[in-house]
Write a protein that holds these residues in place. Sequence first.
Motif, short mmCIF file in Angstrom:
data_model
loop_
_atom_site.label_atom_id
_atom_site.label_comp_id
_atom_site.label_asym_id
_atom_site.label_seq_id
_atom_site.Cartn_x
_atom_site.Cartn_y
_atom_site.Cartn_z
N ILE A 144 0.81 -1.16 -0.02
CA ILE A 144 0.05 -0.14 -0.03
C ILE A 144 0.88 1.15 0.00
CG2 ILE A 144 -1.93 1.37 1.24
CD1 ILE A 144 -2.54 -1.31 2.33
N GLY A 145 0.90 1.77 -1.08
CA GLY A 145 1.72 3.22 -1.23
C GLY A 145 1.01 4.47 -1.02
N PRO A 152 4.99 7.06 4.31
CA PRO A 152 4.86 5.61 4.86
C PRO A 152 4.37 4.63 3.56
CG PRO A 152 3.44 7.04 6.26
CD PRO A 152 3.96 7.77 4.99
N LEU A 153 4.97 3.67 3.51
CA LEU A 153 4.75 2.42 2.84
C LEU A 153 4.33 1.35 3.58
CD1 LEU A 153 4.69 1.74 -0.43
CD2 LEU A 153 6.85 0.73 0.10
N LEU A 187 -6.90 -7.54 2.11
CA LEU A 187 -5.64 -6.70 3.15
C LEU A 187 -5.40 -5.40 2.66
CD1 LEU A 187 -2.92 -9.53 2.53
CD2 LEU A 187 -4.09 -9.06 4.64
N ILE A 188 -5.74 -5.20 1.22
CA ILE A 188 -5.82 -3.62 0.78
C ILE A 188 -6.86 -2.95 1.72
CG2 ILE A 188 -6.07 -2.10 -0.79
CD1 ILE A 188 -4.35 -4.12 -2.62
N LYS A 192 -5.59 -0.11 4.26
CA LYS A 192 -5.65 1.24 3.61
C LYS A 192 -5.74 2.48 4.05
CE LYS A 192 -5.60 2.83 -0.98
NZ LYS A 192 -5.81 2.38 -2.72
N LYS A 193 -6.54 2.38 5.24
CA LYS A 193 -6.77 3.42 6.19
C LYS A 193 -5.39 4.16 6.79
CE LYS A 193 -10.66 0.57 7.61
NZ LYS A 193 -10.24 -0.52 7.73
#
Length: 193
Positions: A144-145, A152-153, A187-188, A192-193
């Motif tokens: 998650i980019g 943060p990644l 998972l995304i 993602k939040k």
Amino acid sequence: MLYKFAKFVVYMVFKFLFRIKIIGKTNVPKEGPVIVCSNHISNFDPPVVGITCPRDINFMAKEELFEKKGIGFLLKHLNAFPVKRGMRDRNALRNGLGLLEDGGTLGLFPEGTRSKDGNIKKGLAGAGFFAMRSNATVIPCAIIGPYEKFKPLKVIYGEPVEFESLKAEKPSAQEVTDEIMENIQSLIDEYKK
């Protein structure tokens, strides 16, 4: 030797640049064959999965890259092997299955190419083929980019994909890949939040 050194150097650089946060690393089994399946949002994805996975990981890379002198040499020494894109490559399939039979770790990006908009795309049947033809544990991985300096990644390793109920239905390789992709999407959605 080169693999371990490169992993350390790239980890230090990427950890500084992208503030990588790793979640669920303990979901990756310490032993036995493993397939790590990740979404694909950037050219940086293979090294990021390579440095965050607790095991040495082997990737397929498009055959054209091996024809370039510098990068071809590096890929060979960084546990990559060639695959012909757009066609069934029996050598690549044999190499991947042999690696798993030896208890290794295979890294796959089932989408086959980067997602330009960051949204997950339909996966190709190859991931399902490896999952069904081996006794490997399949670990979904979500990146998650964005890949932006000092932002943060997240790299999330999920729990193993459960195939037992699906196997009873004798699914196609594509159906197995679809299940893997659903796990990555979950998972995304969760992180993602």
